[in-house]
Design a protein around this motif. Structure first.
Motif, PDB file in Angstrom:
ATOM      1  N   ALA A 190       0.839  -1.196   0.000  1.00  0.00           N
ATOM      2  CA  ALA A 190       0.000   0.000   0.000  1.00  0.00           C
ATOM      3  C   ALA A 190       0.877   1.250   0.000  1.00  0.00           C
ATOM      4  N   PHE A 191       0.485   2.240  -0.793  1.00  0.00           N
ATOM      5  CA  PHE A 191       1.175   3.525  -0.819  1.00  0.00           C
ATOM      6  C   PHE A 191       0.305   4.520  -0.063  1.00  0.00           C
ATOM      7  N   ILE A 192       0.911   5.161   0.918  1.00  0.00           N
ATOM      8  CA  ILE A 192       0.139   5.974   1.853  1.00  0.00           C
ATOM      9  C   ILE A 192       0.576   7.436   1.849  1.00  0.00           C
ATOM     10  N   VAL A 193      -0.389   8.311   2.120  1.00  0.00           N
ATOM     11  CA  VAL A 193      -0.158   9.745   2.281  1.00  0.00           C
ATOM     12  C   VAL A 193      -0.963  10.204   3.500  1.00  0.00           C
ATOM     13  N   ARG A 194      -0.751  11.441   3.891  1.00  0.00           N
ATOM     14  CA  ARG A 194      -1.519  11.992   5.010  1.00  0.00           C
ATOM     15  C   ARG A 194      -3.001  12.067   4.630  1.00  0.00           C
ATOM     16  N   GLY A 249      -7.403  -2.855  11.548  1.00  0.00           N
ATOM     17  CA  GLY A 249      -8.635  -2.248  11.058  1.00  0.00           C
ATOM     18  C   GLY A 249      -8.346  -1.167  10.032  1.00  0.00           C
ATOM     19  N   THR A 250      -9.369  -0.735   9.328  1.00  0.00           N
ATOM     20  CA  THR A 250      -9.185   0.216   8.231  1.00  0.00           C
ATOM     21  C   THR A 250      -9.200   1.680   8.684  1.00  0.00           C
ATOM     22  N   ASP A 251      -9.507   1.939   9.937  1.00  0.00           N
ATOM     23  CA  ASP A 251      -9.547   3.315  10.432  1.00  0.00           C
ATOM     24  C   ASP A 251      -8.135   3.745  10.824  1.00  0.00           C
ATOM     25  N   GLN A 252      -7.361   4.176   9.838  1.00  0.00           N
ATOM     26  CA  GLN A 252      -5.973   4.523  10.048  1.00  0.00           C
ATOM     27  C   GLN A 252      -5.754   6.033   9.926  1.00  0.00           C
ATOM     28  N   PRO A 253      -4.669   6.529  10.516  1.00  0.00           N
ATOM     29  CA  PRO A 253      -4.394   7.971  10.461  1.00  0.00           C
ATOM     30  C   PRO A 253      -3.758   8.401   9.143  1.00  0.00           C
ATOM     31  N   VAL A 254      -3.803   7.551   8.125  1.00  0.00           N
ATOM     32  CA  VAL A 254      -3.247   7.865   6.816  1.00  0.00           C
ATOM     33  C   VAL A 254      -4.266   7.516   5.740  1.00  0.00           C
ATOM     34  N   LYS A 255      -4.017   8.000   4.531  1.00  0.00           N
ATOM     35  CA  LYS A 255      -4.855   7.672   3.376  1.00  0.00           C
ATOM     36  C   LYS A 255      -4.113   6.650   2.515  1.00  0.00           C
ATOM     37  N   VAL A 256      -4.803   5.597   2.100  1.00  0.00           N
ATOM     38  CA  VAL A 256      -4.222   4.593   1.216  1.00  0.00           C
ATOM     39  C   VAL A 256      -4.603   4.951  -0.218  1.00  0.00           C
ATOM     40  N   LEU A 257      -3.609   5.195  -1.054  1.00  0.00           N
ATOM     41  CA  LEU A 257      -3.871   5.580  -2.433  1.00  0.00           C
ATOM     42  C   LEU A 257      -4.320   4.390  -3.281  1.00  0.00           C
ATOM     43  N   LYS A 258      -5.265   4.630  -4.172  1.00  0.00           N
ATOM     44  CA  LYS A 258      -5.612   3.647  -5.179  1.00  0.00           C
ATOM     45  C   LYS A 258      -4.596   3.756  -6.316  1.00  0.00           C
ATOM     46  N   ILE A 259      -4.308   2.630  -6.947  1.00  0.00           N
ATOM     47  CA  ILE A 259      -3.277   2.591  -7.978  1.00  0.00           C
ATOM     48  C   ILE A 259      -3.881   2.198  -9.327  1.00  0.00           C
ATOM     49  N   SER A 260      -3.559   2.989 -10.354  1.00  0.00           N
ATOM     50  CA  SER A 260      -3.973   2.673 -11.716  1.00  0.00           C
ATOM     51  C   SER A 260      -2.746   2.213 -12.499  1.00  0.00           C
ATOM     52  N   PRO A 261      -2.799   1.038 -13.134  1.00  0.00           N
ATOM     53  CA  PRO A 261      -1.626   0.561 -13.895  1.00  0.00           C
ATOM     54  C   PRO A 261      -1.278   1.474 -15.054  1.00  0.00           C
ATOM     55  N   VAL A 262      -2.291   2.116 -15.634  1.00  0.00           N
ATOM     56  CA  VAL A 262      -2.108   3.066 -16.735  1.00  0.00           C
ATOM     57  C   VAL A 262      -3.060   4.237 -16.508  1.00  0.00           C
ATOM     58  N   LYS A 263      -2.584   5.428 -16.750  1.00  0.00           N
ATOM     59  CA  LYS A 263      -3.413   6.620 -16.541  1.00  0.00           C
ATOM     60  C   LYS A 263      -4.702   6.500 -17.346  1.00  0.00           C
ATOM     61  N   GLY A 264      -5.829   6.714 -16.687  1.00  0.00           N
ATOM     62  CA  GLY A 264      -7.120   6.627 -17.348  1.00  0.00           C
ATOM     63  C   GLY A 264      -7.870   5.351 -17.049  1.00  0.00           C
ATOM     64  N   LEU A 265      -7.136   4.306 -16.611  1.00  0.00           N
ATOM     65  CA  LEU A 265      -7.787   3.052 -16.234  1.00  0.00           C
ATOM     66  C   LEU A 265      -8.248   3.116 -14.781  1.00  0.00           C
TER      67      LEU A 265
END
Length: 283
Positions: A105-109, A202-218
């Motif tokens: 998972a790639f995370i940001v604030r 649990g999913t209630d974390q102090p960070v945001k988990v980014l969604k990942i697109s294999p190709v821009k637009g998908l």
């Protein structure tokens, strides 16, 4: 009970004077919470054993096998060519068990102005090609990368998957907990951790988990989307390994059998990990 681990922390279940039933597990920080959960429940039905667990990274676990200091190396990556050669030189026969699957998972604030990112943009961010988030978010904020040391299996996995060298400015953290702490305090930070580590508490974390697109637009996929993981639709998912010297196999077999049992497999799923090829084991 929730567990957090630093590099040198060791968790021991039971004590046992019989060395044939004293199991030492070292390695992957991604797997350490799962390993503790499995060992704790294993001991409930196998109280004649003692199980000592420590993290520190996949590379450390594998090195411990080479030095005769562990019975199981947990690893979030396969052996590399150099390690494979060293085992052969030392005449150490290794069994490989693939016991679960995880997603990175790639995370940001939580307040970060981005919910998803495509693979090409992520590559530019982590390699240091981009120094600012302006081209991606419109905000001119310096990119701060929170990663792992080179002995980490997750570090190796992300590097190979993106075919990059990490930015020289990337911060090298000791484990998932430090990355989480760093990112949640940094408005322009990005880091990577095992999704199972996030789901464990649990999913209630102090960070945001980014969604990942294999190709821009998908369609962008979340590493927390169980259906997508089971369908192998997430770009950054990988098997989790256990490397075991042949000389330790008889000692650890009861523990491996427990992992493969219905109870063990239920624990793996409940801990936020996945079983896609149940009981796969090769020599």
């Amino acid at each position: 009970m929730k567990y957090r681990f630093m590099v040198a922390l060791v968790v021991v279940f039971a004590s046992c004077s019989n060395r044939d039933k004293a199991i030492k597990v070292k390695g992957s920080d991604t797997e350490v919470n799962l390993a503790v959960n499995l060992a704790e429940n294993f001991y409930k039905v196998n109280d004649g054993f003692s199980v000592a667990i420590s993290g520190g990274g996949s590379g450390l676990g594998i090195a411990s096998l080479l030095n005769g200091q562990a019975d199981i190396a947990n690893s979030s990556r396969p052996l590399n060519a150099e390690e494979d050669s060293l085992f052969k030189v030392k005449n150490i026969a290794i069994r490989t068990v693939v016991f679960a699957e995880d997603a990175t998972a790639f995370i940001v604030r939580k307040s970060f102005p981005l919910d998803s990112i495509d693979v090409v943009s992520l590559k530019k961010v982590l390699s240091g090609e981009l120094k600012s988030w302006k081209a991606i978010t419109g905000k001119d904020m310096a990119i701060n990368i929170y990663g792992r040391q080179s002995n980490s299996g997750t570090h190796s996995f992300v590097k190979k998957k993106l075919k990059i060298r990490f930015s020289r400015d990337a911060k090298e953290m000791n484990g998932n907990a430090q990355i989480m702490e760093g990112v949640k305090m940094d408005e322009s930070g990005i880091g990577y951790v095992g999704a199972g580590y996030i789901l464990h508490d649990g999913t209630d974390q102090p960070v945001k988990v980014l969604k990942i697109s294999p190709v821009k637009g998908l369609t962008a996929i979340s590493p927390l989307d169980k259906k997508a993981i089971m369908a192998r639709r997430y770009y950054f998912q990988r098997p989790l390994y256990q490397f075991i010297p042949e000389t330790s196999w008889n000692k650890v077999k009861a523990f491996i059998d427990f992992e493969k049992s219905k109870t063990g497999q239920d624990l793996i799923r409940a801990s936020g990990y996945y079983i896609i090829t149940p009981g796969k084991s090769t020599q």
